[in-house]
Write a protein that holds these residues in place. Structure first.
Motif, mmCIF file in Angstrom:
data_model
loop_
_atom_site.group_PDB
_atom_site.id
_atom_site.type_symbol
_atom_site.label_atom_id
_atom_site.label_comp_id
_atom_site.label_asym_id
_atom_site.label_seq_id
_atom_site.Cartn_x
_atom_site.Cartn_y
_atom_site.Cartn_z
ATOM 1 N N TRP A 269 57.774 74.773 50.492
ATOM 2 C CA TRP A 269 57.188 74.912 49.154
ATOM 3 C C TRP A 269 56.727 73.561 48.616
ATOM 4 C CZ3 TRP A 269 59.599 72.524 44.895
ATOM 5 C CH2 TRP A 269 58.945 72.736 43.677
ATOM 6 N N GLN A 270 57.596 72.546 48.702
ATOM 7 C CA GLN A 270 57.294 71.238 48.103
ATOM 8 C C GLN A 270 56.100 70.566 48.775
ATOM 9 O OE1 GLN A 270 60.663 68.577 47.591
ATOM 10 N NE2 GLN A 270 59.355 66.777 47.747
ATOM 11 N N TYR A 271 56.012 70.672 50.103
ATOM 12 C CA TYR A 271 54.923 70.027 50.835
ATOM 13 C C TYR A 271 53.718 70.958 51.021
ATOM 14 C CZ TYR A 271 57.878 66.015 52.021
ATOM 15 O OH TYR A 271 58.676 64.885 51.969
ATOM 16 N N ARG A 272 53.795 72.149 50.409
ATOM 17 C CA ARG A 272 52.708 73.126 50.457
ATOM 18 C C ARG A 272 52.277 73.425 51.897
ATOM 19 N NH1 ARG A 272 48.894 71.125 45.341
ATOM 20 N NH2 ARG A 272 50.551 71.314 43.758
ATOM 21 N N GLU A 274 51.148 75.081 55.202
ATOM 22 C CA GLU A 274 50.215 76.149 55.531
ATOM 23 C C GLU A 274 50.776 76.986 56.670
ATOM 24 O OE1 GLU A 274 46.345 74.685 56.336
ATOM 25 O OE2 GLU A 274 46.133 73.642 54.416
ATOM 26 N N GLU A 342 56.788 80.082 46.123
ATOM 27 C CA GLU A 342 56.291 80.256 47.480
ATOM 28 C C GLU A 342 57.401 79.966 48.470
ATOM 29 O OE1 GLU A 342 52.391 79.071 50.185
ATOM 30 O OE2 GLU A 342 52.898 77.910 48.378
ATOM 31 N N TRP A 346 61.437 77.366 45.611
ATOM 32 C CA TRP A 346 61.343 76.552 44.391
ATOM 33 C C TRP A 346 62.691 76.414 43.707
ATOM 34 C CZ3 TRP A 346 59.836 78.830 39.112
ATOM 35 C CH2 TRP A 346 59.823 77.817 38.138
#
Length: 405
Positions: A269-272, A274, A342, A346
């Motif tokens: 989540w933090q580093y988004r 993919e 996500e 979170w």
């Protein structure tokens, strides 16, 4: 539904910040001095053992007389229930799939790895051991072992301090010395030393030094230490504490490596991330630390006479599960069963309304912790390498069977 969730979150937050009064009996500001003089005072009591009430150590049919656990939230069985901290698992849905279907303080939906190693008849065959702060201090309560682990704890004293109180590695070893002294006073020096030397010690700590210290860049640590130097610092500290335990007659020790937190839902989540791809820069640090620890354990095994120390690589065992998840029956390898955002990475698991219905199909229970199903597989590997080899130079079963030699 939204209103009920907010009410639940608020009530849990209040109970977390203002726990039961018993938590105030322990002060995070207490400091412990651990050195040769303390070790000598433990092993050589001032009073004669024969002058105290004699309590003989148990004669179980198990493969070890006791199991002692030092670590963090991966093996905390309720220590933090008695501390003023936000790192607490004393509410549902934690524990919903445990034997009692109630929260115990374990950061899991069910059992943690040491439960599968100790409380199984075909393994160590011991009862669930109590947390150090959750027992009455009687030798009878501790004779089969004690769990000193505390969520948020790290190798560095201040790691995790932003969450509130916790019991650091150094403090947990001090608690063990207190336990050992009680054994000496109750059963005599020789019998106490025999009990400790034949017991299994399980050490699982270090991940919070990354989560709550290095990756947060506390005290500008990233500019002072490159990852390799930081890993060396942590490993050298563990080295010294293992030698301190050896001086206290600990001979059978399982040292757990770190899990691939770069695959944990929080960092996805933090580093988004993919497509749920692991954060390799974080996993690289974990690999390096585990490499150092495995080498260090081999060196200690040669340096310390009569010791049986094994290193179990949690990274290897966990990545085997992630890569071969379908073979193990897992459908989701990236999202947590319980959380928000996500990948549900979170917010920590605070309410049953945030949890999935069937945790057994998930690898991750919350932001950082695996499900009961994963813990069972990892325990299999620690015990006898059932699914994949992750312990060196031997597994736990082989180690305890060496006790007659």
């Amino acid at each position: 539904m939204a209103l009920n969730l907010l009410v639940s979150l608020f009530s849990i937050l209040i109970s977390t910040i203002f726990p039961q009064p018993r938590a105030l009996q322990y002060s995070q500001h207490d400091r412990f001095a651990f050195g040769p003089n303390l070790i000598h005072s433990i092993i050589t009591p001032t009073s004669s053992p024969t002058s105290s009430t004699s309590i003989s150590p148990p004669q179980p049919s198990s493969l070890a007389p006791a199991l002692f656990i030092i670590g963090d939230s991966s093996v905390d069985c309720g220590t933090n229930n008695f501390l003023v901290t936000m790192a607490r698992a004393d509410h549902l849905p934690y524990g919903r799939d445990f034997d009692t279907h109630r929260p115990t303080g374990r950061f899991c939906n069910g059992r943690i790895p040491v439960d599968y190693l100790g409380n199984v008849a075909l393994r160590l065959g011991l009862p669930f051991v109590p947390s150090y702060l959750g027992q009455n201090g009687n030798v009878e309560d501790m004779i089969h072992g004690v769990n000193y682990a505390s969520a948020g704890a790290g190798i560095i004293f201040t790691s995790g301090s932003e969450l509130g109180q916790h019991i650091s590695l150094l403090e947990q070893i001090q608690q063990f010395t207190d336990t050992y002294q009680q054994f000496i006073l109750s059963m005599g020096e020789h019998r106490a030393a025999d009990l400790i030397s034949n017991s299994v010690f399980y050490l699982s700590i270090g991940i919070n030094d990354y989560i709550h210290y290095y990756l947060r860049n506390v005290s500008n640590v990233q500019n002072l230490y490159l990852p390799w130097s930081f890993n060396q610092f942590l490993a050298s500290t563990i080295w010294q504490q293992i030698k301190n335990l050896y001086d206290l007659n600990v001979r059978k020790l399982v040292v757990m490596g770190l899990a691939p937190i770069g695959c944990a839902p929080h960092y996805l989540w933090q580093y988004r991330s993919e497509n749920g791809e692991c954060i390799e820069s974080i996993n690289d640090m974990v690999r390096e630390f585990n490499f150092l620890m495995r080498y260090m354990i081999e060196e200690l095994g040669e340096e310390l006479p009569d010791s049986n120390i094994i290193f179990c690589d949690m990274f290897e065992g966990s990545m085997d599960i992630i890569k071969n998840h379908e073979n193990y029956g897992f459908n989701d390898t990236t999202a947590a069963c319980c959380g928000l955002g996500e990948y549900r990475g979170w917010i920590l698991c605070l309410s049953s309304q945030m949890a999935c219905s069937n945790a057994s199909t998930y690898i991750w229970w919350d932001q950082f912790h695996p499900t009961d199903a994963v813990n069972a597989i990892l325990a299999d590997n620690v015990w006898n390498g059932l699914h994949t080899k992750m312990c060196y130079p031997m597994n736990l079963k082989e180690m305890v069977l060496l006790k007659e030699n």
